[in-house]
Enzyme design. Sequence first.
Site, short mmCIF file in Angstrom:
data_model
loop_
_atom_site.label_atom_id
_atom_site.label_comp_id
_atom_site.label_asym_id
_atom_site.label_seq_id
_atom_site.Cartn_x
_atom_site.Cartn_y
_atom_site.Cartn_z
N HIS A 90 46.07 41.19 43.10
CA HIS A 90 45.17 40.06 42.81
C HIS A 90 43.86 40.15 43.60
CE1 HIS A 90 47.14 37.17 40.08
NE2 HIS A 90 48.22 37.84 40.44
N TYR B 137 41.65 29.68 44.77
CA TYR B 137 42.08 31.03 44.36
C TYR B 137 41.14 32.10 44.92
CZ TYR B 137 43.51 34.91 41.36
OH TYR B 137 43.95 36.13 40.90
N HIS C 8 41.05 29.26 34.36
CA HIS C 8 41.68 28.22 35.17
C HIS C 8 41.39 26.86 34.55
CE1 HIS C 8 41.75 30.84 39.07
NE2 HIS C 8 42.70 31.17 38.22
N LYS D 74 49.56 37.04 30.49
CA LYS D 74 50.13 35.84 31.10
C LYS D 74 49.95 34.60 30.23
CE LYS D 74 50.14 33.02 35.26
NZ LYS D 74 49.62 32.83 36.62
N ARG E 202 43.49 40.37 35.07
CA ARG E 202 44.70 40.58 35.87
C ARG E 202 45.12 42.04 35.75
NH1 ARG E 202 45.37 35.76 33.27
NH2 ARG E 202 45.71 33.96 34.63
N ARG F 16 40.92 40.64 41.13
CA ARG F 16 40.53 39.43 40.39
C ARG F 16 39.85 38.42 41.32
NH1 ARG F 16 41.94 36.56 35.62
NH2 ARG F 16 42.83 34.50 35.98
#
Length: 197
Positions: free
Chosen positions: A145, A180, A171, A77, A53, A148
């Site tokens: 993002h 995603y 994930h 995160k 990230r 990523r």
Amino acid sequence: MINNRKNKKLLITDVQPLRTKEDIANVKKFLSKGYFGERDLMIFMVGINTGLRCSDIVQLKVGTVLHDKTPYIYEQKTGKKRQVNLNNIAKELNLYIRHQDFTSPDDYLFPSRKHNVSQHITVNGFYKVIRRVEFQMGRHDLGTHTMRKTFGYHFYKKTNSIAMVMQVLNHSNPAITKRYIGISDEEVNNQLSDFVL
């Protein structure tokens, strides 16, 4: 439809991966032409080659990557410990470090705009850089993002293993990972392209 983003950031779901090598090359070209081109390009290179990230990339310190190209970091995160493999961009990373005015292993790898190595560029600061590139490319789907998601998309295309991508991106569900990185939509569209009743 005009996408007015003056007062609104893109949602993570609006941001797309760069699906072609040409798009990746164009982003690199635009980043390298900016005032802090070398720094911004290296942030992008780390992002698309590791899946980190942006919040984790900007926190990297020189000492973390100088002599160890597979360092462990704690993700901002999730708080999870993760090993990052930088061997694929080690040459570029070492060259970048040599060109900077770092004085200590505790200096931030990606310093703030004022060249203050005791402060790093913020995620919002790099978001503004990406917005400029997005404008130059005539796109409306880039954000922090994108890096990523680009990593995840191309790593999936190379390995054909959603489980591996899921593990790297931390994930909990394959469906989340596919959504995603934009694989679900792409697969559906590919199937629909020659579907005629």
